[in-house]
Motif scaffolding. Sequence first.
Motif, PDB file in Angstrom:
ATOM      1  N   ALA A  31       0.824  -1.200   0.000  1.00  0.00           N
ATOM      2  CA  ALA A  31       0.000   0.000   0.000  1.00  0.00           C
ATOM      3  C   ALA A  31       0.861   1.255   0.000  1.00  0.00           C
ATOM      4  CB  ALA A  31      -0.940  -0.009   1.202  1.00  0.00           C
ATOM      5  N   TRP A  32       1.948   1.254   0.739  1.00  0.00           N
ATOM      6  CA  TRP A  32       2.820   2.423   0.761  1.00  0.00           C
ATOM      7  C   TRP A  32       3.552   2.588  -0.565  1.00  0.00           C
ATOM      8  CZ3 TRP A  32       3.599   6.908   2.717  1.00  0.00           C
ATOM      9  CH2 TRP A  32       4.837   7.546   2.564  1.00  0.00           C
ATOM     10  N   ARG A  35       1.129   3.863  -3.425  1.00  0.00           N
ATOM     11  CA  ARG A  35       0.266   4.989  -3.057  1.00  0.00           C
ATOM     12  C   ARG A  35       0.257   6.063  -4.134  1.00  0.00           C
ATOM     13  NH1 ARG A  35       5.213   5.782  -1.392  1.00  0.00           N
ATOM     14  NH2 ARG A  35       6.102   7.890  -1.211  1.00  0.00           N
ATOM     15  N   LEU A  39      -1.318  11.549  -1.442  1.00  0.00           N
ATOM     16  CA  LEU A  39      -2.455  11.033  -0.670  1.00  0.00           C
ATOM     17  C   LEU A  39      -2.219  11.199   0.821  1.00  0.00           C
ATOM     18  CD1 LEU A  39      -5.170   9.617  -0.607  1.00  0.00           C
ATOM     19  CD2 LEU A  39      -3.967   7.420  -0.671  1.00  0.00           C
ATOM     20  N   TYR A  45       0.576   7.843   7.240  1.00  0.00           N
ATOM     21  CA  TYR A  45       0.302   6.452   6.867  1.00  0.00           C
ATOM     22  C   TYR A  45       0.605   5.503   8.020  1.00  0.00           C
ATOM     23  CZ  TYR A  45       0.600   1.989   4.462  1.00  0.00           C
ATOM     24  OH  TYR A  45       0.426   0.689   4.092  1.00  0.00           O
ATOM     25  N   VAL A 103      -8.870   8.129   1.014  1.00  0.00           N
ATOM     26  CA  VAL A 103      -8.105   7.198   1.853  1.00  0.00           C
ATOM     27  C   VAL A 103      -8.794   5.840   1.907  1.00  0.00           C
ATOM     28  CG1 VAL A 103      -7.366   6.710   4.216  1.00  0.00           C
ATOM     29  CG2 VAL A 103      -6.987   8.981   3.234  1.00  0.00           C
ATOM     30  N   TYR A 106      -8.545   3.994  -1.434  1.00  0.00           N
ATOM     31  CA  TYR A 106      -7.244   3.409  -1.712  1.00  0.00           C
ATOM     32  C   TYR A 106      -6.928   2.226  -0.803  1.00  0.00           C
ATOM     33  CZ  TYR A 106      -2.236   2.837  -2.212  1.00  0.00           C
ATOM     34  OH  TYR A 106      -1.002   2.296  -2.420  1.00  0.00           O
ATOM     35  N   LEU A 107      -7.240   2.320   0.468  1.00  0.00           N
ATOM     36  CA  LEU A 107      -6.817   1.305   1.429  1.00  0.00           C
ATOM     37  C   LEU A 107      -7.738   0.085   1.491  1.00  0.00           C
ATOM     38  CD1 LEU A 107      -5.594   3.446   4.471  1.00  0.00           C
ATOM     39  CD2 LEU A 107      -4.232   2.390   2.652  1.00  0.00           C
TER      40      LEU A 107
END
Length: 246
Positions: A31-32, A35, A39, A45, A103, A106-107
């Motif tokens: 995820a990092w 990204r 974001l 994060y 957020v 995306y997550l």
Amino acid sequence: MKPILLHLAEVPVYSYGLAMILGAFLGGAMAWRMRPQGLFELSQYLNLCLLTTLGASVGARWLGATAFGGSSGAGLSSLGVPLLVVPAIFIYCRWSGLDYRRVFDYLMPFAVLGAAFQRTFGCFLAGCCGGKATGLPWGVRFPGMAATVHPTQLYLGIGLFLTFFVFVGWVSARPGRKALTVLACYAVVCLLVAPLRIGLGEPFWLELTPYAWVHGLIALLSLLAATYLSWKPPKLGVAHGTTKRL
């Protein structure tokens, strides 16, 4: 199959816990790395990861202890995770100035990825969340069981892995729609596998268990909300003296 994977200095390493750690680490790292620019910052994060980890750890135990007297809650105690994690992330995003819709969009697929690791490796090796007896060739026999059963842990894991791969690269023009769609797909996977599982409570209406009804309701509400966002007319905004559609 193997609840204790190995021993380190006579300390048992449990398969379920290790699968959760690996899923969280790999999902968090991906995820990092993937990204979108701008974001969130690294410190933000890491705070989101901390809130997610604490919420996931405390949420299921809290719901199981309060609503189900410390039992597994017929498979429903896992709902304590979003009950704590979602409000915590929402509050943090508002406090830190992050767009909570972006957020969550995306997550959410990476949260499903973590759940896929948990089900596929953790639950299967631990022998929990088992299935009903079956004569199908891919049925499995866990230690201490006389019957061959559906590997429902693998069914769930495969469905969740597919959900992740389908939606991880999707960018929705309407903030919030992606998160709702992924949540609906997660609930649908759980709903489809529910008839093959045991320990989900007694059917009480239309021969569906509370587990199935809750996940069906989550899927329905999420799809309705995502559809509303799709049909909702775009807002008009002003930028540099001109009107544009957002």
